[in-house]
Design a protein around this motif. Structure first.
Motif, PDB file in Angstrom:
ATOM      1  N   HIS A   5       0.859  -1.196   0.000  1.00 45.18           N
ATOM      2  CA  HIS A   5       0.000   0.000   0.000  1.00 45.18           C
ATOM      3  C   HIS A   5       0.889   1.238   0.000  1.00 45.18           C
ATOM      4  CE1 HIS A   5      -3.594   2.218   2.163  1.00 45.18           C
ATOM      5  NE2 HIS A   5      -3.081   2.922   1.180  1.00 45.18           N
ATOM      6  N   HIS A  37      -4.715   6.486  -5.109  1.00 43.18           N
ATOM      7  CA  HIS A  37      -6.139   6.753  -4.857  1.00 43.18           C
ATOM      8  C   HIS A  37      -6.901   6.860  -6.174  1.00 43.18           C
ATOM      9  CE1 HIS A  37      -5.451   7.719  -0.626  1.00 43.18           C
ATOM     10  NE2 HIS A  37      -4.461   8.496  -0.980  1.00 43.18           N
ATOM     11  N   GLU A  70      -6.202   2.138  -4.988  1.00 40.95           N
ATOM     12  CA  GLU A  70      -6.924   2.237  -3.722  1.00 40.95           C
ATOM     13  C   GLU A  70      -8.185   3.053  -3.954  1.00 40.95           C
ATOM     14  OE1 GLU A  70      -5.032   4.432  -0.535  1.00 40.95           O
ATOM     15  OE2 GLU A  70      -6.353   3.548   0.977  1.00 40.95           O
ATOM     16  N   HIS A  97      -9.783   1.971   0.647  1.00 39.58           N
ATOM     17  CA  HIS A  97      -9.547   2.962   1.707  1.00 39.58           C
ATOM     18  C   HIS A  97     -10.692   2.807   2.718  1.00 39.58           C
ATOM     19  CE1 HIS A  97      -7.836   6.973   2.879  1.00 39.58           C
ATOM     20  NE2 HIS A  97      -9.064   7.277   3.222  1.00 39.58           N
ATOM     21  N   HIS A 123      -6.714   0.149   6.616  1.00 42.34           N
ATOM     22  CA  HIS A 123      -7.127   0.925   7.810  1.00 42.34           C
ATOM     23  C   HIS A 123      -8.643   0.908   8.033  1.00 42.34           C
ATOM     24  CE1 HIS A 123      -7.834   4.031   4.742  1.00 42.34           C
ATOM     25  NE2 HIS A 123      -6.561   3.980   4.406  1.00 42.34           N
ATOM     26  N   HIS A 150      -4.326   6.711  10.883  1.00 41.18           N
ATOM     27  CA  HIS A 150      -4.946   5.427  10.555  1.00 41.18           C
ATOM     28  C   HIS A 150      -4.571   4.353  11.590  1.00 41.18           C
ATOM     29  CE1 HIS A 150      -6.131   7.233   6.898  1.00 41.18           C
ATOM     30  NE2 HIS A 150      -5.156   6.860   6.102  1.00 41.18           N
ATOM     31  N   ASP A 173       1.336   2.621   3.731  1.00 43.05           N
ATOM     32  CA  ASP A 173       0.541   3.708   3.137  1.00 43.05           C
ATOM     33  C   ASP A 173       1.453   4.895   2.848  1.00 43.05           C
ATOM     34  OD1 ASP A 173      -1.668   5.099   2.236  1.00 43.05           O
ATOM     35  OD2 ASP A 173      -2.786   4.983   4.120  1.00 43.05           O
TER      36      ASP A 173
HETATM   37 ZN    ZN Z   1      -6.217   4.822   2.453  1.00 44.52          ZN
END
Ligand code: ZN
Ligand code: ZN
Length: 219
Positions: A5, A37, A70, A97, A123, A150, A173
């Motif tokens: 991630h 993202h 994500e 996410h 998370h 997170h 992340d």
């Molecule tokens: Zn995330």
């Protein structure tokens, strides 16, 4: 150490993919997923770029790098279609996410993502017992996060995952090179969540399995 991630300039990370890979290699990582993202607006260009990048890198980087995405803050009703679309575009890993305690992620995201068959629910915050049971049944891995904010719910996620037999993975992340962590610090994060060195080994084995599994199209 495998980290599934991470973010690049294809969303809100600060490095181009090539530097993220090089920074990971310099820290001794064995495997990396690039998971920027996405929502309806950008899933196509982002996944296409990461797939192209990883194809070009094959055999050259000294570690295994896979393209992913994500899905972030979308209405839960869109999640299943976005997972399918991302896989069709060639992504090898689908991350959601999840309902972190530090952002207003739409309620119902955790459950919709598990039902949609993401690989990792990142998370997941104050995930419910029913959702953890469902994740265990569906083979969706829950994430212990090394990221500030997170990570507040790591203890809760770890406890329920152990109780109901859901797989766990540890991810950073990372959005910048300093977010990547050493195996020693990774073990510290795992222990701080109430888990053991044996749990950490199982978590890394789960990450390796996801890294090596090639999963064309939707499952
Ligand atoms: Zn995330
Ligand atoms: Zn992320």
């Amino acid at each position: 150490m495998i980290d599934l991630h991470t973010h690049t300039i294809w969303s809100d990370g600060i490095l181009v993919p090539a530097e993220m890979v090089q920074q990971a290699r310099a820290r001794g990582l064995r495997g990396l997923a690039l998971t920027d993202h996405v929502d309806e607006s950008n899933i196509e260009p982002v996944v296409a770029a990461l797939v192209r990048f990883c194809q070009g890198l094959k055999g050259l980087s000294g570690l295994t790098v896979i393209p992913g995405f994500e899905i972030t803050h979308v209405p839960p009703a869109q999640i299943a279609r976005l997972v399918k679309r991302g896989r069709e575009l060639g992504a090898k890993i689908a991350v959601m996410h999840g309902e972190t305690v530090v952002e207003p992620v739409p309620q119902g995201t955790n459950r919709a993502a598990i039902l949609a068959g993401v690989d990792i629910l990142a998370h997941p915050g104050l995930i419910t017992e029913a959702e953890v049971k469902l994740a265990a049944k569906r083979g969706v891995a829950l994430e212990i996060s090394a990221r500030k904010g997170h990570s507040l719910a790591n203890g809760h996620v770890a406890r329920l995952a152990k109780k109901f037999g859901a797989a766990l993975v540890l991810d950073t992340d990372a959005h910048a090179p300093e977010d990547l962590i050493s195996p020693d610090f990774a073990l510290t994060v795992v222990k701080a969540a109430g888990l053991s060195p044996a749990d950490f080994r199982r978590m890394q084995a789960a990450s390796r399995k996801l890294l090596e599994k090639s999963r064309p199209g939707s499952r």
